[in-house]
Design a protein around this motif. Structure first.
Motif, PDB file in Angstrom:
ATOM      1  N   ARG A 187       0.165  15.587  47.967  1.00 45.04           N
ATOM      2  CA  ARG A 187      -0.678  15.909  46.960  1.00 45.04           C
ATOM      3  C   ARG A 187      -1.934  15.292  46.964  1.00 45.04           C
ATOM      4  NH1 ARG A 187       3.120  19.346  46.978  1.00 45.04           N
ATOM      5  NH2 ARG A 187       4.207  20.267  45.188  1.00 45.04           N
ATOM      6  N   LEU A 188      -3.007  15.628  46.395  1.00 36.20           N
ATOM      7  CA  LEU A 188      -4.426  15.096  46.344  1.00 36.20           C
ATOM      8  C   LEU A 188      -4.174  13.626  45.322  1.00 36.20           C
ATOM      9  CD1 LEU A 188      -6.899  17.589  46.280  1.00 36.20           C
ATOM     10  CD2 LEU A 188      -6.444  16.256  48.261  1.00 36.20           C
ATOM     11  N   ALA A 189      -4.574  12.487  45.740  1.00 33.10           N
ATOM     12  CA  ALA A 189      -4.764  11.596  44.488  1.00 33.10           C
ATOM     13  C   ALA A 189      -5.615  11.884  43.371  1.00 33.10           C
ATOM     14  CB  ALA A 189      -5.251  10.398  45.238  1.00 33.10           C
ATOM     15  N   ALA A 190      -5.473  11.049  42.423  1.00 31.76           N
ATOM     16  CA  ALA A 190      -6.303  11.585  41.214  1.00 31.76           C
ATOM     17  C   ALA A 190      -7.849  11.388  41.587  1.00 31.76           C
ATOM     18  CB  ALA A 190      -5.991  10.530  40.027  1.00 31.76           C
ATOM     19  N   ASP A 191      -8.169  10.282  42.155  1.00 34.63           N
ATOM     20  CA  ASP A 191      -9.643  10.319  42.706  1.00 34.63           C
ATOM     21  C   ASP A 191     -10.301  11.072  43.839  1.00 34.63           C
ATOM     22  OD1 ASP A 191      -8.411   9.221  45.138  1.00 34.63           O
ATOM     23  OD2 ASP A 191      -9.303   7.390  44.987  1.00 34.63           O
ATOM     24  N   THR A 195     -13.463  14.258  39.125  1.00 30.34           N
ATOM     25  CA  THR A 195     -14.772  13.852  39.062  1.00 30.34           C
ATOM     26  C   THR A 195     -15.402  13.772  37.822  1.00 30.34           C
ATOM     27  OG1 THR A 195     -15.402  15.003  41.187  1.00 30.34           O
ATOM     28  CG2 THR A 195     -17.101  14.169  39.801  1.00 30.34           C
ATOM     29  N   THR A 196     -15.758  12.400  37.362  1.00 27.04           N
ATOM     30  CA  THR A 196     -16.373  12.073  36.091  1.00 27.04           C
ATOM     31  C   THR A 196     -17.740  12.051  36.260  1.00 27.04           C
ATOM     32  OG1 THR A 196     -14.276  10.779  35.565  1.00 27.04           O
ATOM     33  CG2 THR A 196     -16.123  10.457  34.079  1.00 27.04           C
ATOM     34  N   LEU A 197     -18.500  12.726  35.451  1.00 22.94           N
ATOM     35  CA  LEU A 197     -19.845  12.559  35.655  1.00 22.94           C
ATOM     36  C   LEU A 197     -20.209  11.995  34.160  1.00 22.94           C
ATOM     37  CD1 LEU A 197     -20.617  16.337  36.744  1.00 22.94           C
ATOM     38  CD2 LEU A 197     -20.331  14.114  38.104  1.00 22.94           C
TER      39      LEU A 197
END
Length: 197
Positions: A187-191, A195-197
């Motif tokens: 699975r993809l990692a959280a990062d 994306t936090t803007l």
């Protein structure tokens, strides 16, 4: 940070759960399916539209109608599962809105009178409800094997000839067999996903 849901429940719903490929022959009752639905129907959809429809197929004539419409590699799984659910979108969900959203009596026509808007919202909100339904199956202690390998147009014609519903996913449901689960895919990692803007 810890989550409010206890670790055993997190395992049941997520960490230990996989897409099931095989099941025991233990049946799954209609009451169990209704109990699952009665839980997951409470999760949110836009304006409480609730367009998910669940068509339960068991062994016998209904299953025989489905099998030729499923990809060859998926047929053995569908044939052996205690039940297969066709998860579909009701493209005329708006007809239920006077009951589901009585506080907005003109919603049916004002927002969903346009067929294109209605269809896009039916597909979006059914997608949400399908996710809830799959987790509800896991919450009931069952395993589920969702699949998209089938001829959706043929399934719609065979089971929903009036054009009111569009099938999106087939879900085999039952008690997991000892060999039900393969290795978990990455699975993809959280990062990679957040994306936090």
């Amino acid at each position: 940070m810890s989550l409010a849901l206890d670790p055993a429940s997190q395992d049941l719903l997520f960490r230990e759960a996989h897409t099931a490929r095989s099941f025991t022959d233990e049946p799954v009752s209609d009451k169990t399916v209704e109990t699952i639905y009665d839980l997951v129907k409470l999760a949110p959809t836009a304006y409480n539209t609730s367009p998910l429809r669940v068509t339960v197929l068991r062994t016998g004539p209904a299953r025989e109608r489905l099998l030729p419409l499923v990809s060859r590699s998926n047929r053995p799984r569908v044939a052996a599962a205690p039940l297969t659910a066709i998860l579909s979108a009701d493209l005329h969900f708006h007809e239920k809105l006077p009951t589901l959203m009585p506080a907005l009596p003109t919603l049916k026509d004002d927002v969903y009178g346009d067929a294109e808007v209605r269809e896009s919202q039916a597909l979006l909100n059914t997608g949400l409800q399908m996710g809830y339904f799959l987790l509800g199956v896991r919450a009931a202690g069952l395993a589920v094997g969702p699949m998209s390998g089938f001829d959706a147009k043929a399934v719609d014609k065979e089971f929903f000839g009036d054009g009111r519903q569009r099938s999106l996913v087939l879900a085999n449901i039952g008690h997991p067999a000892p060999d039900a689960y393969g290795p978990r895919a990455p699975r993809l990692a959280a990062d990679e996903a957040i994306t936090t803007l």
